[in-house]
Design a protein around this motif. Structure first.
Motif, short mmCIF file in Angstrom:
data_model
loop_
_atom_site.label_atom_id
_atom_site.label_comp_id
_atom_site.label_asym_id
_atom_site.label_seq_id
_atom_site.Cartn_x
_atom_site.Cartn_y
_atom_site.Cartn_z
N ALA A 1 0.84 -1.19 0.00
CA ALA A 1 0.00 0.00 0.00
C ALA A 1 0.87 1.24 0.00
O ALA A 1 1.95 1.26 0.60
CB ALA A 1 -0.92 0.02 1.21
N HIS A 2 0.42 2.24 -0.71
CA HIS A 2 1.06 3.55 -0.66
C HIS A 2 0.00 4.60 -0.99
O HIS A 2 -1.12 4.26 -1.36
CB HIS A 2 2.28 3.64 -1.59
N ASN A 3 0.35 5.86 -0.81
CA ASN A 3 -0.64 6.91 -1.05
C ASN A 3 -0.30 7.73 -2.29
O ASN A 3 0.83 7.73 -2.76
CB ASN A 3 -0.78 7.82 0.17
N HIS A 4 -1.31 8.37 -2.82
CA HIS A 4 -1.17 9.35 -3.89
C HIS A 4 -1.78 10.65 -3.36
O HIS A 4 -2.98 10.87 -3.50
CB HIS A 4 -1.92 8.92 -5.16
N ASN B 1 -6.33 8.65 -9.09
CA ASN B 1 -6.89 7.32 -8.85
C ASN B 1 -6.46 6.36 -9.96
O ASN B 1 -7.28 5.76 -10.62
CB ASN B 1 -8.41 7.41 -8.78
N LEU C 1 -2.44 -1.58 -3.01
CA LEU C 1 -3.46 -0.53 -2.89
C LEU C 1 -2.83 0.85 -2.96
O LEU C 1 -1.78 1.08 -2.37
CB LEU C 1 -4.20 -0.67 -1.57
N ILE C 2 -3.49 1.73 -3.68
CA ILE C 2 -3.10 3.15 -3.68
C ILE C 2 -4.22 3.88 -2.95
O ILE C 2 -5.38 3.84 -3.36
CB ILE C 2 -2.94 3.69 -5.12
N ILE C 3 -3.87 4.50 -1.83
CA ILE C 3 -4.84 5.19 -0.99
C ILE C 3 -4.88 6.67 -1.37
O ILE C 3 -3.85 7.32 -1.49
CB ILE C 3 -4.46 5.05 0.51
N LEU C 4 -6.09 7.18 -1.53
CA LEU C 4 -6.28 8.57 -1.93
C LEU C 4 -6.73 9.42 -0.73
O LEU C 4 -7.31 8.89 0.22
CB LEU C 4 -7.32 8.65 -3.04
N ASN D 1 -10.93 7.12 -0.95
CA ASN D 1 -11.04 6.12 -2.00
C ASN D 1 -9.71 5.42 -2.19
O ASN D 1 -8.69 5.83 -1.62
CB ASN D 1 -11.49 6.77 -3.32
N TYR D 2 -9.71 4.38 -3.00
CA TYR D 2 -8.47 3.65 -3.24
C TYR D 2 -8.49 3.03 -4.64
O TYR D 2 -9.55 2.90 -5.26
CB TYR D 2 -8.27 2.55 -2.19
N SER E 1 -7.14 -0.51 -6.46
CA SER E 1 -6.64 -1.85 -6.19
C SER E 1 -6.07 -2.45 -7.47
O SER E 1 -6.77 -2.54 -8.49
CB SER E 1 -7.79 -2.73 -5.68
#
Length: 81
Positions: free
Chosen positions: A26-29, A34, A62-65, A69-70, A72
């Motif tokens: 998992a990481h964030n943007h 998205n 997963l990219i967490i926003l 939202n995310y 997958s």
């Protein structure tokens, strides 16, 4: 900062020390994008290949926003198996 490096040696040190049989990445943007970038996809493939050598499954990435939202990789057909 527009990118972050992942050192696979450090990642797999933790995975192996914890005797994990499967992992979720998992990481964030923070930008709110998205969508997986080319770098995100390349890194995921490298991690999947390395994990396969140790019989470890990568269940998802997963990219967490910021809005909760995310994105997958699994749900969008971007995972190996």
């Amino acid at each position: 900062m527009t990118g972050t490096l992942v050192d696979l040696r450090i990642l797999f040190t933790v995975v192996l020390k914890t005797l994990s049989t499967a992992i979720i990445l998992a990481h964030n943007h923070p930008s709110g994008t998205n969508k997986a970038s080319g770098a995100d996809m390349t890194l995921t493939k490298k991690i999947e290949q390395a994990a396969e050598l140790f019989d470890i499954r990568v269940l998802d990435h997963l990219i967490i926003l910021p809005d909760g939202n995310y994105f997958s990789f699994r749900d969008n057909g971007l995972m190996k198996n």
